[in-house]
Structure formats: structure tokens, C-alpha cells
Design an enzyme around this catalytic site. Structure first.
Site, PDB file in Angstrom:
ATOM      1  CE  LYS A  34     -10.417  65.592   7.335  1.00  0.00           C
ATOM      2  NZ  LYS A  34     -10.308  64.528   6.320  1.00  0.00           N
ATOM      3  CE1 TYR A 265      -5.382  50.563  38.506  1.00  0.00           C
ATOM      4  CE2 TYR A 265      -5.125  52.508  37.111  1.00  0.00           C
ATOM      5  CZ  TYR A 265      -5.806  51.821  38.114  1.00  0.00           C
ATOM      6  OH  TYR A 265      -6.897  52.392  38.718  1.00  0.00           O
TER       7      TYR A 265
END
Length: 374
Positions: A34, A265
Site C-alpha cells: 500500500k 535559517y
């Protein structure tokens, strides 16, 4: 060409399924593919498992259709069952689709479609499993509805009930009280089902590895088949599994930092000594988690090192002070054979499942079969 890619080792996949088959002894494997085979590519994984797994399991009908349209003929177990009578009606064009019945309302949907299927060979009949809720409380019928549902299903001439299944919530924990309660509840379900020729299935990867009494007729390995561990305190290698996916990229820049220099950042990391750092062409836009902590392991030129600074959309930075041979173009492993996905996941407060399934379409999958790139 951007250097980030996922190498999918089909030889490792076959090693794993054979190992799991040996652990399962007489039980057969319904290999769970899946979510695009946990990010590994469902069609390619299904083809590689031909002859290794007699059944494949998917989450939904759309996934089953994609496999059938790609020419995959292995029987498919649809774990979430059917959502509508329209889905059921459409499925009549395919053979060997096995549906899970887990809710009373599904009987109404079946009553609209199942009579259209005539009694015939098993491969042409609508095949169903009944799912029993033994304590996970997600999908599944209560035990007191089992006899009624089985009787209703058997009234449809074009339908066969082929098995009873459940799903465990805490099989990754040894000596779990809930695991014990669920197992006893499923045993009660099997006893109530009686001698009807059904198959029984309860074991996921964790139960397959830790609870041999739950193996029964069919086991449903998922994460273990891809070489990772369902247990928080173990890696796939602890069970003899091999990583199927290696997520890699390359350095695109290097820089010498002085004590007090920060990176990226938020200036989330500051050097406390002279540091040689490298910039890697991979980031959260590729599926590498933004929440990854400083110190998360990676490998550069085959040597383990660590992430420093915040993960950006397209880049991350690593400490290469102790890897003098590292330069632009040097190979970087984010997870794979040197750095396990299980270990990496812990630094992002997540699990290997989310690393694999979270990889974006920007990352090409490159398949290795019989030690050759295909």
C-alpha cells in the site's frame, strides 16, 4: 541533473521476503504494498515479488486498479474494503480482487452488486474476508456480529467468504496486555467461525517477528519487507533484514566556518570551533523532514557524520571536518546501508514508515535488480 535519488534494491527486497517467509514457517505471506509500496514504487515492487509472495495487499481499490492496469496479476487483498457499490461493480472486470468486510453498512452495498456475479470458479467469484475488531477499534466487526455477517455473505451465490482477519495495535511491544487481549479475542472469533474452510490472518510485521503463535494461515508483512523495524528499540538489521531504499544525494558546496559563525535559517546552529561544512542538495521539498534535529546522522564518502543547522526546502548542511576527502560531488547517504532509516527517524521524532512514504515525486526512484541498475 539534481543528484538526489532513491536507490531501490530489489535483491534486498527478495532477501527480506524470503527471510520473513522462513520466520513464518507454514504461513503464507500477503506482502503489503500500500501507499506506493511504502514509497518504493508499487508496480516495480509487485513485479519483483512475483513468485515470492502469493498475495499482495493494498489499502484501497484505486491502488488495486493501478496494479492491474500495469499488468500485475497476483491476487490483491484490499485492506480498507470497498467504499461504495460503484467500486464493487467496477471491480467485476478484474479477477482475484479480495475485499475486506468490516462494517455492517457494507452488506447493503454488497446486496446491490454481489447477486450480479454468478456462481462459478473461485477466480471469478467476489471474494471477501471478514475483519474482526479485537481491540484496535479502527476497522472491524464486533464478535457478536460475526455469525450474522457470515450467514448474510454466504447467501450471495456469486460471493465466497475466504477468511477472517484482524489487526494488532501493540504487537511492537513485548508483553503488551492489549496484544494478549486482542489475540484471545481473535481466538474466540476463530472458534466461533467453526470448521468452514476459512483462512485466518492476524500478524503484521511486528507480530510476525515477535509473536509466532499469531502467524496462522497468512501473515501480512509491511515495513519489515522494506528492511526497517516495526519496533522502536531495534533496527531492521537486528532481524537480519536489508534496507531496500538508499536515499542519497551529493555535496554541492563546502565552506570553512570560524567559531561563532552560524548556519542557515534561524541561525539554528553556531560553530564553537573552526568547522568545515558541506551543503547537500536535498531538503524537505524532497521529503527529508524539516523537523530533523541537529546531530542527525548522515554518511559522506561512506563515513558517518551529522547534520548541522536547519533543514531547508532544497538543501541541508553537514559537518565534514573529519572527512578531508569530501568535496563538491561527493556522495551523501541520508539513510540506507550505512545509516539506517530507523535511526534517522528517531532524530525527527517519527518512524521509518513516514520517511519512506513522505519522499516526494521530485526524487527519482532508481531500481537495482540482480546487482544492475534497471
Amino acid at each position: 541533473m539534481r543528484p538526489s535519488r532513491a536507490l531501490i534494491d530489489l535483491d534486498a527486497l527478495r532477501h527480506n521476503i524470503r527471510l520473513l517467509n522462513s520466520i513464518a514457517h507454514n504461513a503464507r505471506c500477503a506482502a503489503v504494498i500500500k501507499a506506493d509500496a511504502y514509497g518504493h514504487g508499487a508496480v516495480e515492487i509487485a513485479r519483483a515479488l512475483k513468485g515470492e509472495a502469493p498475495k499482495l495487499a493494498v489499502a484501497c481499490y484505486d491502488e488495486a486498479v493501478s496494479l492491474r492496469e500495469a499488468g500485475v496479476t497476483t491476487p490483491l487483498l484490499v485492506l480498507e474494503g470497498f467504499y461504495s457499490s460503484e467500486e464493487l461493480a467496477d471491480s467485476t472486470r478484474w479477477c482475484d480482487i479480495e475485499w475486506v468486510v468490516h462494517d455492517m453498512e457494507q452488506l447493503d452495498m454488497l446486496s446491490e452488486v454481489a447477486p450480479l456475479r454468478k456462481a462459478g470458479p473461485d477466480s471469478t467469484r467476489m471474494q471477501t474476508w471478514i475483519k474482526l475488531n479485537t481491540g484496535m477499534n479502527r476497522l472491524g466487526l464486533p464478535l457478536n456480529k460475526l455469525a450474522h455477517v457470515a450467514e448474510k455473505l454466504q447467501q450471495f451465490p456469486g460471493l465466497s467468504v475466504i477468511g477472517l482477519m484482524t489487526h494488532f495495535a501493540c504487537a511492537d511491544e513485548l508483553d503488551s496486555l492489549l496484544q494478549q487481549r486482542q489475540w484471545r479475542a481473535f481466538q474466540a472469533g476463530m472458534q466461533a467461525a467453526g470448521a468452514n474452510g476459512w483462512s485466518y490472518s492476524s500478524a503484521n510485521s511486528a507480530a510476525l517477528l515477535q509473536y509466532p503463535e499469531t502467524h496462522l494461515d497468512w501473515v501480512r508483512p509491511g515495513i519489515a519487507m522494506y528492511g526497517a523495524s516495526p519496533m522502536a528499540d531495534k533496527t531492521g538489521a537486528d532481524f537480519g533484514l536489508k534496507p531496500v531504499m538508499t536515499f542519497e544525494s551529493r555535496l554541492i558546496a563546502t565552506r570553512e566556518l570560524q567559531a561563532g559563525d552560524s548556519i542557515g535559517y534561524g541561525a539554528a546552529w553556531t560553530a564553537d570551533a573552526p568547522t568545515r561544512m558541506g551543503v547537500v542538495a536535498v531538503g524537505y521539498g524532497d521529503g527529508y523532514p524539516r523537523q530533523m534535529q541537529n546531530g542527525a546522522p548522515v554518511a559522506v564518502c561512506g563515513k558517518r557524520t551529522k547534520i548541522i543547522g536547519r533543514v531547508s526546502m532544497d538543501m541541508l548542511t553537514v559537518d565534514i571536518s573529519h572527512i578531508p576527502e569530501a568535496r563538491i560531488g561527493s556522495e551523501v547517504e541520508l539513510w540506507g546501508g550505512t545509516v539506517s532509516a530507523d535511526e534517522v527517524a528517531g532524530y525527527a521524532s517519527t518512524i521509518s514508515y513516514t520517511l519512506f512514504t513522505g519522499m516526494t515525486s521530485r526524487v527519482p526512484r532508481v531500481y537495482i535488480n540482480r546487482s544492475e541498475v534497471v
